[in-house]
Write a protein that holds these residues in place. Structure first.
Motif, mmCIF file in Angstrom:
data_model
loop_
_atom_site.group_PDB
_atom_site.id
_atom_site.type_symbol
_atom_site.label_atom_id
_atom_site.label_comp_id
_atom_site.label_asym_id
_atom_site.label_seq_id
_atom_site.Cartn_x
_atom_site.Cartn_y
_atom_site.Cartn_z
ATOM 1 N N ASP A 1 -16.528 -20.061 36.438
ATOM 2 C CA ASP A 1 -17.310 -20.557 37.605
ATOM 3 C C ASP A 1 -17.387 -22.080 37.278
ATOM 4 N N ASP A 2 -17.374 -22.636 36.068
ATOM 5 C CA ASP A 2 -17.660 -24.133 36.006
ATOM 6 C C ASP A 2 -16.170 -24.779 36.385
ATOM 7 N N ILE A 3 -15.216 -24.351 35.719
ATOM 8 C CA ILE A 3 -14.026 -25.113 36.234
ATOM 9 C C ILE A 3 -13.627 -24.812 37.742
ATOM 10 N N ALA A 4 -14.214 -23.980 38.256
ATOM 11 C CA ALA A 4 -13.877 -23.774 39.580
ATOM 12 C C ALA A 4 -14.832 -24.524 40.785
ATOM 13 N N SER A 5 -15.795 -25.402 40.004
ATOM 14 C CA SER A 5 -16.573 -25.956 40.601
ATOM 15 C C SER A 5 -16.855 -27.515 40.494
ATOM 16 N N ARG A 6 -15.933 -27.851 39.487
ATOM 17 C CA ARG A 6 -15.998 -29.374 39.140
ATOM 18 C C ARG A 6 -14.748 -29.946 39.148
ATOM 19 N N TRP A 7 -14.742 -31.163 39.989
ATOM 20 C CA TRP A 7 -13.419 -31.805 40.360
ATOM 21 C C TRP A 7 -13.245 -33.041 39.402
ATOM 22 N N MET B 1 -23.394 -24.703 38.720
ATOM 23 C CA MET B 1 -23.782 -23.626 39.732
ATOM 24 C C MET B 1 -23.931 -22.558 38.712
ATOM 25 N N SER B 2 -24.091 -22.359 37.491
ATOM 26 C CA SER B 2 -24.296 -21.108 36.929
ATOM 27 C C SER B 2 -25.338 -20.441 37.002
ATOM 28 N N ARG B 3 -26.599 -21.075 37.346
ATOM 29 C CA ARG B 3 -27.957 -20.319 37.763
ATOM 30 C C ARG B 3 -28.316 -20.589 39.018
ATOM 31 N N ARG B 4 -27.721 -21.104 39.722
ATOM 32 C CA ARG B 4 -28.016 -21.349 41.282
ATOM 33 C C ARG B 4 -27.779 -20.168 42.095
ATOM 34 N N THR B 5 -28.512 -19.826 43.059
ATOM 35 C CA THR B 5 -27.871 -18.668 43.957
ATOM 36 C C THR B 5 -26.650 -19.178 44.825
ATOM 37 N N ASP C 1 -6.412 -27.030 34.869
ATOM 38 C CA ASP C 1 -6.659 -25.660 34.323
ATOM 39 C C ASP C 1 -6.493 -24.596 35.430
ATOM 40 N N LEU C 2 -7.564 -24.977 36.552
ATOM 41 C CA LEU C 2 -7.925 -24.294 37.481
ATOM 42 C C LEU C 2 -6.331 -24.045 38.375
ATOM 43 N N LEU C 3 -5.556 -24.702 38.659
ATOM 44 C CA LEU C 3 -4.351 -24.803 39.561
ATOM 45 C C LEU C 3 -3.302 -24.052 38.426
ATOM 46 N N ARG C 4 -3.514 -24.213 37.157
ATOM 47 C CA ARG C 4 -2.490 -23.455 36.495
ATOM 48 C C ARG C 4 -2.867 -21.931 36.622
ATOM 49 N N VAL C 5 -4.191 -21.488 36.462
ATOM 50 C CA VAL C 5 -4.569 -20.229 36.463
ATOM 51 C C VAL C 5 -4.028 -19.501 37.845
ATOM 52 N N ILE C 6 -4.334 -20.368 38.988
ATOM 53 C CA ILE C 6 -3.718 -19.798 40.278
ATOM 54 C C ILE C 6 -2.293 -19.636 40.393
ATOM 55 N N VAL C 7 -1.645 -20.566 39.860
ATOM 56 C CA VAL C 7 -0.065 -20.600 40.058
ATOM 57 C C VAL C 7 0.397 -19.405 39.275
ATOM 58 N N ASP C 8 -0.073 -19.402 38.064
ATOM 59 C CA ASP C 8 0.161 -18.127 36.988
ATOM 60 C C ASP C 8 0.003 -16.657 37.531
#
Length: 311
Positions: free
Chosen positions: A285-291, A1-5, A297-304
């Motif tokens: 961005d990367d963690i939030a767009s790769r399943w 995702m990093s360089r795409r619009t 780690d993404l869930l942990r950030v949200i929960v925290d």
């Protein structure tokens, strides 16, 4: 995702959703996952793909697949990855493209397995004609899809035990995170930003399901109630301000340099609860767009982040 619009990113996500329905059988394994202490046995079959022996020259054209391969111990078998596969740092990054794959360039790596996330330009048929084994692993729609893809890659690479261990670890960590959520009389609301154009994702998407695990309500759901936007609607400033989300999560920090400060500076946003209470969360961005494995780690950030709000 990093360089795409953001617009291109949303289009790719929507296409991925369509591919998932048409190609799911390609990632369904016919070989049961083995325990962590068991040795891999070949031949191995996943869907219509059979490998007679363990692949030693894997080309991954999917950042998610790349992360999975290294997480299950198959990293030494990976000889090239696409230009967006930036994690882990030791992944052998190349100029190969997963968005516009070139069969000749891929074949030049002499792979004995290629992993793709989409079938752009019928690349699967092109590689199959060249006698190159291909696994098509579309973007996961659910956590179960993620676990299945990890299992499939474990089987195909000779690491079924490590794959089983990884899925168990992910499930255990997710259970631990969700098990400590506070009981709330009313769910906290959120807006997940894909880009400054205000594209977002509903609860029917993979990312939306992660927020649901954290007990949050998505303000975007009414904007795509019929699903015609594939779960990725574009909201207006007015809709967001009226919905007044408790949290704003930014997954456009790398691609578009969005920060809590840039959000606070937006015209008309000063009265939003997320802005008033400094509840704007900058995601990777990367963690939030790769399943893959790092979805924990993404869930942990949200929960925290949300746990700081009194129940």
């Amino acid at each position: 995702m990093s360089r795409r619009t953001p617009r291109l990113f949303v289009a790719a996500l929507a296409a991925g959703a369509l591919l998932l329905g048409g190609c799911a059988e390609k990632t369904s394994t016919d070989t049961p996952a083995a325990g962590s202490s068991s040795a891999a046995a070949f031949p191995v079959t996943v869907g219509k793909l059979t490998l007679e022996k363990r692949p030693e020259k894997i080309v991954s054209l999917s950042p998610t697949a790349t992360e999975v391969l290294f997480a299950i111990g198959a990293g030494k078998q990976v000889t090239a990855v696409d230009d967006q596969s930036n994690y882990p740092p030791e992944a052998p990054k190349s100029d190969l493209s997963g968005f516009q794959p070139n069969a000749e360039a891929i074949a030049g790596k002499s792979p004995d397995l290629v992993v793709l996330s989409n079938d752009t330009n019928k690349i699967v048929d092109q590689l199959t004609t060249l006698k190159i084994p291909v696994l098509l692993a579309p973007a996961a729609a659910t956590l179960d899809d993620t676990y299945q893809q990890i299992t499939d890659l474990g089987a195909l690479t000779g690491h079924p035990g490590e794959a089983a261990d990884l899925t168990k670890k992910m499930k255990d960590e997710i259970a631990a995170l969700t098990g400590k959520l506070p009981q709330r009389a009313q769910k906290l609301t959120y807006f997940h930003e894909l880009g400054p154009e205000l594209y977002t994702a509903t609860s029917k998407t993979f990312i939306g399901s992660i927020y649901a695990l954290a007990g949050l309500a998505n303000i975007a759901d009414p904007s795509d109630a019929d699903g015609k936007k594939f779960g990725y609607p574009q909201l207006s400033q007015e809709v967001i301000v009226k919905a007044n989300p408790d949290f704003v999560f930014l997954s456009d920090t790398k691609c578009c340099q969005q920060t809590p400060e840039t959000v606070k500076a937006r015209s008309g946003w000063a009265g939003i609860t997320a802005v008033k209470n400094n509840q704007i969360v900058a995601l990777d961005d990367d963690i939030a767009s790769r399943w893959g494995p790092r979805v924990v780690d993404l869930l942990r950030v949200i929960v925290d982040a949300t746990a700081k709000v009194p129940a």
